[in-house]
Design a protein around this motif. Sequence first.
Motif, PDB file in Angstrom:
ATOM      1  N   LYS A  17       0.886  -1.136  -0.051  1.00 45.66           N
ATOM      2  CA  LYS A  17       0.158   0.142   0.048  1.00 45.66           C
ATOM      3  C   LYS A  17       0.994   1.296   0.005  1.00 45.66           C
ATOM      4  CE  LYS A  17      -3.104   2.754   2.535  1.00 45.66           C
ATOM      5  NZ  LYS A  17      -2.235   3.976   2.599  1.00 45.66           N
ATOM      6  N   ASN A  18       1.952   1.457   0.895  1.00 46.24           N
ATOM      7  CA  ASN A  18       2.709   2.503   0.810  1.00 46.24           C
ATOM      8  C   ASN A  18       3.598   2.645  -0.344  1.00 46.24           C
ATOM      9  OD1 ASN A  18       2.071   3.120   3.425  1.00 46.24           O
ATOM     10  ND2 ASN A  18       3.808   2.102   4.386  1.00 46.24           N
ATOM     11  N   ALA A  19       3.835   1.611  -1.016  1.00 48.00           N
ATOM     12  CA  ALA A  19       4.498   1.585  -2.395  1.00 48.00           C
ATOM     13  C   ALA A  19       3.424   2.173  -3.728  1.00 48.00           C
ATOM     14  CB  ALA A  19       5.079   0.413  -2.816  1.00 48.00           C
ATOM     15  N   GLY A  20       2.277   2.292  -3.134  1.00 52.02           N
ATOM     16  CA  GLY A  20       1.253   2.790  -4.058  1.00 52.02           C
ATOM     17  C   GLY A  20       0.751   1.559  -5.008  1.00 52.02           C
ATOM     18  N   LEU A  21       0.895   0.473  -4.551  1.00 52.64           N
ATOM     19  CA  LEU A  21       0.539  -0.866  -5.468  1.00 52.64           C
ATOM     20  C   LEU A  21      -0.902  -1.252  -4.907  1.00 52.64           C
ATOM     21  CD1 LEU A  21       3.702  -2.884  -5.694  1.00 52.64           C
ATOM     22  CD2 LEU A  21       3.187  -1.073  -7.209  1.00 52.64           C
ATOM     23  N   LEU A  22      -1.475  -0.873  -4.012  1.00 51.19           N
ATOM     24  CA  LEU A  22      -2.684  -1.261  -3.801  1.00 51.19           C
ATOM     25  C   LEU A  22      -3.227  -0.260  -2.835  1.00 51.19           C
ATOM     26  CD1 LEU A  22      -2.597  -2.981  -0.538  1.00 51.19           C
ATOM     27  CD2 LEU A  22      -1.835  -4.514  -2.276  1.00 51.19           C
ATOM     28  N   GLU A  23      -4.626  -0.481  -2.620  1.00 47.30           N
ATOM     29  CA  GLU A  23      -5.321   0.735  -1.659  1.00 47.30           C
ATOM     30  C   GLU A  23      -6.375  -0.277  -1.137  1.00 47.30           C
ATOM     31  OE1 GLU A  23      -8.173   2.600  -4.960  1.00 47.30           O
ATOM     32  OE2 GLU A  23      -6.362   3.698  -4.496  1.00 47.30           O
TER      33      GLU A  23
ATOM     34  N   SER B 205       2.719  -3.479 -12.051  1.00 47.75           N
ATOM     35  CA  SER B 205       3.721  -4.051 -11.273  1.00 47.75           C
ATOM     36  C   SER B 205       3.706  -5.676 -11.539  1.00 47.75           C
ATOM     37  CB  SER B 205       3.952  -3.878  -9.725  1.00 47.75           C
ATOM     38  OG  SER B 205       4.470  -2.504  -9.647  1.00 47.75           O
ATOM     39  N   LEU B 206       2.408  -6.047 -11.284  1.00 52.26           N
ATOM     40  CA  LEU B 206       1.789  -7.387 -11.561  1.00 52.26           C
ATOM     41  C   LEU B 206       2.063  -7.805 -12.981  1.00 52.26           C
ATOM     42  CD1 LEU B 206       0.468 -10.005 -10.675  1.00 52.26           C
ATOM     43  CD2 LEU B 206      -1.786  -9.066 -11.305  1.00 52.26           C
ATOM     44  N   LYS B 207       1.931  -6.944 -13.875  1.00 55.16           N
ATOM     45  CA  LYS B 207       2.213  -7.422 -15.534  1.00 55.16           C
ATOM     46  C   LYS B 207       3.691  -7.626 -15.317  1.00 55.16           C
ATOM     47  CE  LYS B 207      -1.745  -5.243 -17.588  1.00 55.16           C
ATOM     48  NZ  LYS B 207      -2.026  -4.245 -18.207  1.00 55.16           N
TER      49      LYS B 207
END
Length: 110
Positions: A57-63, A87-89
């Motif tokens: 979350k802190n890396a901006g990858l999820l909320e 990132s997942l891709k």
Amino acid sequence: MKIENAKVQMRKGILEYCILHIISRGEVYASEILDELIEAKMMVVEGTLYPLLTRLKNAGLLEYKWVESVSGPPRKYYILTDAGTDSLKALEGTWQGLSASVKTITSKKN
């Protein structure tokens, strides 16, 4: 080298990829992520999952969003951001290449 340590390190190396993949399917509650990882024999405990979710979350990858529950306290549901999808891709491409490389090596006979 202790084999158990090697096994743990292998799992840790792909844990982020697996978590992002689970969340990519739609909004998901942390205990659902944990259940799926345990079912897949990833041997994850809450003490491992929650710090990783916070880091992602802190890396901006999820909320996340809070959803009221009729059977208890509100629940936090996780969702991928656009950066998380990207990132997942990227991890998917890396996993495919790594998986193919390992298969090439391990399929050879003496």
